[in-house]
Design an enzyme around this catalytic site. Structure first.
Site, short mmCIF file in Angstrom:
data_model
loop_
_atom_site.label_atom_id
_atom_site.label_comp_id
_atom_site.label_asym_id
_atom_site.label_seq_id
_atom_site.Cartn_x
_atom_site.Cartn_y
_atom_site.Cartn_z
N MET A 1 37.14 66.81 69.17
CA MET A 1 37.28 67.87 68.16
C MET A 1 38.43 68.78 68.57
SD MET A 1 34.96 67.46 65.73
CE MET A 1 35.62 68.86 64.85
N HIS B 1 36.90 59.16 56.30
CA HIS B 1 36.10 59.89 57.29
C HIS B 1 35.10 60.78 56.54
CE1 HIS B 1 35.71 61.95 61.28
NE2 HIS B 1 35.61 63.06 60.57
N ASP C 1 32.37 63.55 56.68
CA ASP C 1 31.87 64.63 57.54
C ASP C 1 30.49 65.07 57.08
OD1 ASP C 1 33.95 65.22 59.50
OD2 ASP C 1 35.19 65.69 57.76
N MET D 1 27.63 65.60 62.11
CA MET D 1 27.52 66.91 62.75
C MET D 1 26.13 67.43 62.44
SD MET D 1 31.34 68.23 61.85
CE MET D 1 31.53 66.98 60.60
N HIS E 1 31.07 60.75 60.53
CA HIS E 1 31.03 61.73 61.62
C HIS E 1 29.81 62.63 61.39
CE1 HIS E 1 33.19 65.51 63.49
NE2 HIS E 1 32.14 65.13 64.20
N MET F 1 27.23 67.27 57.52
CA MET F 1 26.83 68.54 58.15
C MET F 1 25.44 68.95 57.64
SD MET F 1 30.37 70.61 57.69
CE MET F 1 31.90 69.97 58.37
N SER G 1 39.70 62.65 55.71
CA SER G 1 38.41 63.32 55.53
C SER G 1 38.32 63.85 54.10
CB SER G 1 38.28 64.49 56.51
OG SER G 1 37.23 65.36 56.06
N ASP H 1 40.25 65.15 65.63
CA ASP H 1 39.70 65.62 64.36
C ASP H 1 39.79 67.14 64.27
OD1 ASP H 1 38.36 65.88 61.99
OD2 ASP H 1 36.40 65.28 62.77
C1 DX5 Z 1 35.47 69.58 60.83
C2 DX5 Z 1 35.51 68.14 60.40
C3 DX5 Z 1 36.88 67.63 60.16
C4 DX5 Z 1 37.62 68.33 59.07
C5 DX5 Z 1 39.08 67.99 59.13
O1 DX5 Z 1 34.18 69.93 61.17
O2 DX5 Z 1 34.92 67.32 61.36
O3 DX5 Z 1 36.85 66.22 59.91
O4 DX5 Z 1 37.14 68.02 57.81
O5 DX5 Z 1 39.71 68.79 58.22
P1 DX5 Z 1 41.16 69.39 58.48
O6 DX5 Z 1 42.07 68.20 58.62
O7 DX5 Z 1 41.44 70.18 57.24
O8 DX5 Z 1 41.11 70.22 59.71
ZN ZN Z 2 35.16 65.05 61.14
#
Ligand code: DX5
Ligand code: ZN
Length: 230
Positions: A139, A34, A36, A70, A68, A38, A9, A180
């Site tokens: 998650m 990956h 992320d 969110m 991913h 948001m 990520s 994740d």
């Molecule tokens: C959290 C994300 C994860 C996160 C993982 O909302 O979906 O993908 O970036 O980061 P670490 O490995 O630092 O927990």
């Molecule tokens: Zn993620």
């Protein structure tokens, strides 16, 4: 047994030098990238959207582009991410009213579809879709931030899901299990032991001085004696 894949990520990376970071991640032999996404609504922070994924595509090399989402109403955004070069899109089942329709729409774009489950969301929510999807994202932290600690109770969910997939041939193709959040060299072994196929790791890789070593230590935990003691 197939080897576990590592999805890096970039959430906690320095966004000012992503071209260099992506090259280093490829050199470190991660398997997937990956992304992320948001939106400041489904989760409080805003990270980046489809234009950023599109701009980064030329620098992803051979790495598989895993998005991913969110975001609320992911159905309104998947088209942009397909356009941007996503090869798999996961959305949160809590974020849409018609998950089956959305899975169909992602798959009809010619890419893979995944469904993400928040820590309090039970497996039952995704059970009727297991034959249609390519991945279940469990998650292991509350979504929104990198660098949090893994919630151990979520590994029980991973175990249950593994069992369900392994003992339920009626679901046809079996989706992969992705975990994740909070995956480090200390927790990777337990995630694999529970049945995860793909480990997402953000800060465990990005905050390391040596990405190759960090990736290697996530894979090595898989071979640790505790995994094979029984
Ligand atoms: C959290 C994300 C994860 C996160 C993982 O909302 O979906 O993908 O970036 O980061 P670490 O490995 O630092 O927990
Ligand atoms: Zn993620």
């Amino acid at each position: 047994m197939e080897e576990t894949s590592i999805a890096a990520s970039i959430l906690n990376a320095d966004f000012g030098k992503l071209e260099k970071t992506l090259k280093e991640l490829e050199d470190a032999k991660v398997d997937w990238l990956h992304f992320d996404v948001m939106d400041g609504s489904f989760v409080p922070p805003i990270s980046f959207g489809a234009p950023v994924v599109k701009s980064l595509k030329p620098y992803c090399g051979e790495l598989f582009r895993d998005v991913h989402l969110m975001v609320d109403k992911p159905e309104e955004q998947v088209g942009q991410f397909v356009e941007a070069g996503a090869q798999l899109i996961s959305f949160h089942i809590e974020a849409t009213k018609h998950p089956h329709r959305l899975v169909q729409s992602i798959k009809s774009s010619g890419i893979r579809a995944g469904i993400a489950l928040n820590p309090v969301t039970p497996i039952a929510m995704v059970q009727d879709l297991l034959g249609d999807i390519d991945l279940v994202l469990v998650m292991t932290v509350n979504p929104g931030w990198g660098g949090q600690e893994l919630i151990p109770a979520q590994l029980k969910k991973v175990k249950e899901l593994r069992q369900l997939l392994d003992t339920n041939p009626s679901s046809g193709r079996s989706p992969k299990i992705q975990v994740d959040g909070g995956v480090t060299s200390k927790t990777a072994g337990a995630c694999i032991e529970a049945g995860a196929d793909i480990l997402v790791a953000g800060s465990a890789i990005i905050s390391a001085n040596d990405y190759s070593q960090a990736v290697e230590s996530l894979r090595l935990d898989h071979l640790s004696p505790k995994r094979h003691k029984s």
